[in-house]
Structures are given as C-alpha cells and as structure tokens.
Write a protein that holds these residues in place. Sequence first.
Motif, short mmCIF file in Angstrom:
data_model
loop_
_atom_site.label_atom_id
_atom_site.label_comp_id
_atom_site.label_asym_id
_atom_site.label_seq_id
_atom_site.Cartn_x
_atom_site.Cartn_y
_atom_site.Cartn_z
N ALA A 174 0.82 -1.22 0.00
CA ALA A 174 0.00 0.00 0.00
C ALA A 174 0.85 1.27 0.00
N ASP A 175 2.02 1.21 0.65
CA ASP A 175 2.85 2.41 0.74
C ASP A 175 3.53 2.76 -0.57
N THR A 176 3.48 1.88 -1.56
CA THR A 176 4.12 2.15 -2.85
C THR A 176 3.18 2.73 -3.89
N PRO A 190 14.98 -3.21 0.54
CA PRO A 190 15.19 -2.84 1.95
C PRO A 190 14.59 -1.51 2.39
N SER A 191 14.31 -0.60 1.47
CA SER A 191 13.83 0.73 1.86
C SER A 191 12.55 1.08 1.11
N PRO A 192 11.73 1.97 1.68
CA PRO A 192 10.47 2.37 1.03
C PRO A 192 10.69 2.93 -0.38
N ASP A 193 11.73 3.75 -0.55
CA ASP A 193 11.98 4.33 -1.87
C ASP A 193 12.32 3.26 -2.89
N GLN A 194 13.13 2.29 -2.49
CA GLN A 194 13.49 1.20 -3.40
C GLN A 194 12.30 0.30 -3.69
N ARG A 195 11.44 0.09 -2.69
CA ARG A 195 10.24 -0.72 -2.92
C ARG A 195 9.33 -0.05 -3.94
N LYS A 196 9.15 1.25 -3.79
CA LYS A 196 8.29 1.98 -4.72
C LYS A 196 8.85 1.92 -6.14
#
Length: 230
Positions: A92-94, A120-126
């Motif tokens: 959901a955060d992406t 590992p990080s929100p930015d990389q997941r997105k």
Amino acid sequence: MRSIWRSLDPGLARDIALVLAADTLVGVSFGAITVSAGLPFWLPMVLSVVVFAGAAQFIFVGLVASGGNPVAAVLAGLLVNARHLPFGFAVADTLGTGWRRLVGAHLIIDESVAFALAQPSPDQRKRAFWVTGVSLFVCWNLGVVAGAAAGTAITDTDALGLDAAFPAVLLALVLPSLRDRHARRAAIAGAVVALATTPFLPAGLPVLLALAGVAVAEVSRGRERLPESS
C-alpha cells in the motif's frame, strides 16, 4: 521510465528484465492458446488489458474453451485473484495517492509485489514496484498480441509445450525465496493442500486453500520467537 530503470540496482534491473522476457513468452502462449482453442481473436487482448492477471486469465480461457459456463469461469478467476487483497495491504505504501493509486492497484501482480517486498527501503520498494508493474503490463500485452496472431496458424499448442510456460515462470519467481526456511515451509504446506484438494474442488479453490501454507509458516515463526520473549 528509462531514467527510473537507470536508477535501479544493476542486479535488480537484470532480474526484472529476465522476468519480463519470461512473462512475454507466457503472454505469447496465452494468446496462442486462446485463439487456437477457437475463442475470438480479440478476447485475449481485452482480458490482458482489463484483468491483467495471468493465472485468472488462463483459468477463464481454460474453463470456457472446455465448455464451461462463462459465469463459473469468471468466479474461478475472481477466487484466484483474491490473493491480490493481501498483496494490496503489503504494498500500500508504494501506490501513492489519487489516480496513481488506481493505476498502481491495477499493477498489483505476483511479480511487482515480489520485487517490491524484496527491497530494503520504502523508496526502493516503490521504484521496484512501478518499474516491474508498468514494464510487465507493456511486455505482457505485446506478447499476447503476438501470440494471438500466431494462434491463428498454430493448431496444437500442447505439442509446442506452451501450456507449461506459465507454471514455469511462477516456479522461477518463487525459487529465490525458498532459501528462507519459513518460505519453504509455507510452499510445501501450500503445495500439499493444493494437490490434496485439486481432484475434489472446482478450479481456483485449491489455490486459495493453499494460502493455509502461510499460516503454517507464521505459526512456526511465532513458536521460534517465544523463547526470545520469555
């Protein structure tokens, strides 16, 4: 999109590219199987744009081509796609907000979620989610168009092994995760449940029941944590 690709880790970009190539071939097989089964030429393209979920598309076409009721085929596809509900919570955060969230929801598939959750990080997941989802949407639909065109000339898709392409891609996607013992337990438990129930239940239900493997893995993980908290 090109700039986003360049910002990816080289190893991740390579892995995504390999999955894109494999899924394009699966798209070709889906288009060819659908048209060679006698279904309309436009059907695989419409399904791929509107549904964009390989497992559900294969199940729908397989049931309809074998003489099944289209309503039952739709319900089976919906049952298989029910796994996208927990996927949506996981990533959901992406998805962003507004129209991006609507587009992102359509791009929630096994591959985009798997690559996103591995980062590992929100930015990389997105970044991994959007690159995988958008690129795969384009490649899948191009493959389906090519396969549908080929399906008008191919009379026996089974002889070419096209029916094995989709499960082969899913297996390749899952294999790296099996290094984790909890993932192995979930996969083994899910496989046992699916194999045991397939002869008795309608298509789609065994896949959903296989999610019990996740519960088995979580119970095992919880038991291992108990000594740490005591």
